[in-house]
Design a protein around this motif. Structure first.
Motif, PDB file in Angstrom:
ATOM      1  N   SER A  21      58.890  44.295  40.668  1.00 14.28           N
ATOM      2  CA  SER A  21      58.473  43.648  41.917  1.00 14.28           C
ATOM      3  C   SER A  21      57.702  44.587  42.840  1.00 14.28           C
ATOM      4  O   SER A  21      56.974  44.139  43.718  1.00 14.28           O
ATOM      5  N   SER A  22      57.882  45.896  42.652  1.00 14.02           N
ATOM      6  CA  SER A  22      57.145  46.840  43.494  1.00 14.02           C
ATOM      7  C   SER A  22      55.682  46.975  43.056  1.00 14.02           C
ATOM      8  O   SER A  22      54.848  47.485  43.795  1.00 14.02           O
ATOM      9  N   GLU A  23      55.419  46.515  41.841  1.00 15.79           N
ATOM     10  CA  GLU A  23      54.063  46.625  41.303  1.00 15.79           C
ATOM     11  C   GLU A  23      53.211  45.425  41.735  1.00 15.79           C
ATOM     12  O   GLU A  23      53.720  44.358  42.059  1.00 15.79           O
ATOM     13  N   GLU A  24      51.910  45.621  41.715  1.00 14.87           N
ATOM     14  CA  GLU A  24      50.999  44.522  42.009  1.00 14.87           C
ATOM     15  C   GLU A  24      51.054  43.500  40.885  1.00 14.87           C
ATOM     16  O   GLU A  24      51.215  43.851  39.714  1.00 14.87           O
ATOM     17  N   HIS A  46      52.034  30.810  39.317  1.00 17.79           N
ATOM     18  CA  HIS A  46      51.375  31.440  40.465  1.00 17.79           C
ATOM     19  C   HIS A  46      52.206  32.553  41.094  1.00 17.79           C
ATOM     20  O   HIS A  46      51.660  33.486  41.673  1.00 17.79           O
ATOM     21  N   GLU A  47      53.532  32.495  40.972  1.00 13.25           N
ATOM     22  CA  GLU A  47      54.352  33.541  41.596  1.00 13.25           C
ATOM     23  C   GLU A  47      54.379  34.828  40.778  1.00 13.25           C
ATOM     24  O   GLU A  47      54.805  35.869  41.265  1.00 13.25           O
ATOM     25  N   ASP A 136      43.960  41.275  33.234  1.00 16.49           N
ATOM     26  CA  ASP A 136      45.048  41.753  32.378  1.00 16.49           C
ATOM     27  C   ASP A 136      45.357  40.782  31.249  1.00 16.49           C
ATOM     28  O   ASP A 136      45.685  41.197  30.132  1.00 16.49           O
ATOM     29  N   TYR A 137      45.291  39.480  31.539  1.00 15.22           N
ATOM     30  CA  TYR A 137      45.615  38.436  30.565  1.00 15.22           C
ATOM     31  C   TYR A 137      44.612  37.291  30.675  1.00 15.22           C
ATOM     32  O   TYR A 137      43.976  37.111  31.714  1.00 15.22           O
ATOM     33  N   PHE A 138      44.532  36.524  29.594  1.00 16.89           N
ATOM     34  CA  PHE A 138      43.837  35.242  29.666  1.00 16.89           C
ATOM     35  C   PHE A 138      44.684  34.207  28.937  1.00 16.89           C
ATOM     36  O   PHE A 138      45.593  34.533  28.171  1.00 16.89           O
ATOM     37  N   CYS A 139      44.406  32.952  29.214  1.00 16.89           N
ATOM     38  CA  CYS A 139      45.199  31.874  28.626  1.00 16.89           C
ATOM     39  C   CYS A 139      44.467  30.560  28.862  1.00 16.89           C
ATOM     40  O   CYS A 139      43.408  30.518  29.485  1.00 16.89           O
ATOM     41  N   THR A 140      45.048  29.460  28.349  1.00 17.54           N
ATOM     42  CA  THR A 140      44.514  28.116  28.582  1.00 17.54           C
ATOM     43  C   THR A 140      45.655  27.172  28.915  1.00 17.54           C
ATOM     44  O   THR A 140      46.803  27.380  28.480  1.00 17.54           O
ATOM     45  N   THR A 141      45.342  26.141  29.665  1.00 16.68           N
ATOM     46  CA  THR A 141      46.324  25.113  29.996  1.00 16.68           C
ATOM     47  C   THR A 141      46.483  24.083  28.876  1.00 16.68           C
ATOM     48  O   THR A 141      47.346  23.208  28.945  1.00 16.68           O
ATOM     49  N   LEU A 142      45.676  24.157  27.843  1.00 17.12           N
ATOM     50  CA  LEU A 142      45.620  23.103  26.826  1.00 17.12           C
ATOM     51  C   LEU A 142      46.950  22.834  26.133  1.00 17.12           C
ATOM     52  O   LEU A 142      47.221  21.703  25.721  1.00 17.12           O
TER      53      LEU A 142
END
Length: 217
Positions: A21-24, A46-47, A136-142
């Motif tokens: 939690s201390s990290e971005e 989103h959190e 850092d990451y990528f993804c899809t909602t599919l």
């Protein structure tokens, strides 16, 4: 060989992020296909991440439909309680790219070889953009759709991840009642829910199915 549980893999990753939690927050470049599919995914993630949406869907072959889905997604983000923290990168309306890769497969059924090529087109484009922008990451909602094969999406996503040197987020967003929650959010925000994937071929298949359903009643 044991079948992978992508939701458990994601749970472990999210717990690790939460513990730091201390990290971005790590950054996530998220390919979005439409507002209903994106609704739960954004609410869920989103959190944990700094999210940028990437609306890249050359498979939506009718321009009117393309604009409608894009504007509906923008509306959802603007009206949601967490929307201020979400960024947006638009892509051009470019159905010619999808039609080019679909040549010779116009009569393939949905979920067949044409759909795999479509996934590759969209996910490789997403990975390339994410790599250029140092996410850092990528993804899809599919994968939230019960009509989409999460194993195939993971396979294609990890192929793209290997090519571009960026991590693909393990995911099967229909798990944990994700699809059900997307329907609830669609009702809450009065989201437009389309009844076909987007391409002219899926549209015609859906119309044929509707005609057949009417004929059986």
């Amino acid at each position: 060989m044991n079948k992978r549980n992508y939701q458990k893999e994601l749970d472990v990753l999210l717990e690790t992020i939460k513990a730091d939690s201390s990290e971005e927050k790590p950054s996530l470049f998220l390919h979005c296909c439409c507002a209903p599919c994106s609704s739960y995914v954004l609410e869920y993630l989103h959190e944990y991440f700094k999210i940028t949406l990437f609306f890249y869907n050359p498979n939506i072959t009718e321009e009117k439909e393309y604009r409608k889905r894009k504007e509906e997604l923008k509306r959802f983000v603007s009206e949601s309680s967490f929307g201020n923290g979400i960024h947006w990168i638009d892509a051009d309306y470019d159905p010619e790219r999808f039609l080019e890769i679909s040549k010779g497969m116009e009569h393939e059924p949905e979920r067949g070889a044409r759909c795999k090529k479509c996934f590759r087109l969209r996910l490789f484009e997403t990975a390339g953009e994410a790599q250029k922008r140092n996410y850092d990451y990528f993804c899809t909602t599919l994968s939230i759709s019960p009509h989409k094969n999460a194993d195939l999406l993971m396979h294609v996503g990890e192929e793209a991840a290997e090519r571009y040197g960026i991590s693909y987020l393990p995911s099967d967003f229909k798990k944990k009642n994700g699809y059900k929650r997307s329907i609830e959010l669609s009702r809450q925000y009065h989201l437009y829910r389309q009844d076909y994937c987007g391409c002219v071929f899926s549209r015609e298949q859906r119309r044929k199915e509707q005609c057949d359903e009417k004929g059986n009643h």
